[in-house]
Design a protein around this motif. Structure first.
Motif, short mmCIF file in Angstrom:
data_model
loop_
_atom_site.label_atom_id
_atom_site.label_comp_id
_atom_site.label_asym_id
_atom_site.label_seq_id
_atom_site.Cartn_x
_atom_site.Cartn_y
_atom_site.Cartn_z
N LEU A 129 1.05 -1.17 -0.27
CA LEU A 129 0.43 0.07 -0.43
C LEU A 129 0.62 1.08 0.32
CD1 LEU A 129 -2.86 -0.45 1.75
CD2 LEU A 129 -2.84 -0.61 0.05
N SER A 130 0.66 2.11 -0.45
CA SER A 130 1.49 3.85 -0.84
C SER A 130 0.59 4.85 -0.07
CB SER A 130 1.07 4.40 -2.34
OG SER A 130 -0.38 4.48 -2.42
N GLY A 131 0.56 5.20 0.71
CA GLY A 131 0.24 6.39 1.74
C GLY A 131 0.14 6.25 2.85
N ARG A 132 0.03 6.79 4.46
CA ARG A 132 -0.38 6.64 5.93
C ARG A 132 -1.32 4.95 5.58
NH1 ARG A 132 1.30 10.83 9.31
NH2 ARG A 132 3.57 9.65 9.19
N SER A 133 -1.00 3.94 6.52
CA SER A 133 -2.22 3.52 6.73
C SER A 133 -2.40 3.17 8.43
CB SER A 133 -1.79 2.07 6.24
OG SER A 133 -2.52 2.01 4.60
N PHE A 169 -13.61 8.01 11.44
CA PHE A 169 -12.88 7.67 10.06
C PHE A 169 -12.69 9.05 9.73
CE2 PHE A 169 -13.91 6.44 5.51
CZ PHE A 169 -13.00 5.67 5.34
N ALA A 170 -13.39 10.00 9.57
CA ALA A 170 -12.94 11.33 8.13
C ALA A 170 -12.20 12.09 9.43
CB ALA A 170 -14.62 11.78 8.28
N LEU A 214 -6.08 13.75 8.89
CA LEU A 214 -4.65 13.40 9.37
C LEU A 214 -4.11 13.34 8.28
CD1 LEU A 214 -5.71 13.14 13.23
CD2 LEU A 214 -4.93 15.45 11.89
N GLY A 215 -4.16 12.05 6.81
CA GLY A 215 -3.47 12.20 5.97
C GLY A 215 -3.66 10.30 6.40
N ARG A 236 -1.03 13.10 15.00
CA ARG A 236 -0.57 14.68 15.08
C ARG A 236 0.86 15.33 15.24
NH1 ARG A 236 -5.93 14.83 17.68
NH2 ARG A 236 -7.25 15.83 16.59
N ASP A 237 1.47 14.40 15.82
CA ASP A 237 3.21 14.79 16.29
C ASP A 237 3.20 13.97 15.67
OD1 ASP A 237 2.51 16.10 19.04
OD2 ASP A 237 2.91 14.27 19.34
#
Length: 195
Positions: free
Chosen positions: A51-55, A95-96, A101-102, A189-190
């Motif tokens: 998977l790409s991105g943040r999971s 979920f939203a 937050l990416g 957030r950190d």
């Protein structure tokens, strides 16, 4: 023996023992996710390593049903066992917020069958898939923390933030489970955003 209760979300967490950090997840941060196709309630196979991105993947022991919450006598007194439904509902309700937050994908993960998971996902109106590691292949490859109860090998509650196939952050132990999604949001957030 099972315990019958009217509401899976009605839990007094002050009466439930909190799990201790036994170090069983210390090796995960920085680890590349083992490449493996997992069945999902969405009907497709999911390879977390590809998977790409943040999971965000939250692992949990097992969900009950409104009629049968506890798979074994004394379930509530096993530290970290109780709370899978409130945890899933928390990720559903936020979920939203997680996407804002990416986070591009959210998954639940347990050792239950996809058919069992699908009933729960439909009943709780989850907007994300649940992954099945029924054969424990992923659990063993990643050396995820487990415990035994009623002849079953179950996942200890753990959340992994995965960036393009690499576990960049773990939250372990997770307690109380109904705050799990909010704890993940605080961790996000950190963290630096992905490019």
């Amino acid at each position: 023996m099972t315990t019958h209760q009217p509401d899976l979300n009605a839990v007094d967490w002050s009466q439930i023992p909190a799990p201790a950090d036994d170090g069983a997840a210390d090796h995960l941060a920085g680890m590349r996710v083992p490449p493996m196709a997992l069945a999902s309630t969405a009907g497709a196979l999911v390879d977390l390593a590809a998977l790409s991105g943040r999971s965000v993947v939250y692992a949990y022991p097992r969900t009950g049903t409104p009629e049968e919450i506890s798979p074994v006598e004394g379930w509530d007194m096993i530290p970290g066992a109780r709370g899978c439904t409130p945890q899933a509902c928390g990720f559903r309700d936020h979920f939203a917020d997680l996407h804002a937050l990416g986070v591009t994908q959210v998954f639940g993960l347990s050792t239950q069958t996809t058919a069992y998971q699908a009933e729960m996902a439909a009943r709780l109106h989850l907007p994300f898939p649940i992954l099945s590691d029924e054969a424990l292949a992923f659990t063993q490859a990643a050396r995820l923390p487990t415990f035994e109860a009623g002849g079953m090998t179950l996942l200890r509650r753990l959340t992994m933030i995965i960036d393009a196939g690499v576990i960049t952050r773990t939250l372990y132990p997770v307690f109380p489970p109904d705050r799990s999604a909010q704890d993940v949001m605080a961790a996000l957030r950190d963290m630096p955003s992905l490019p």
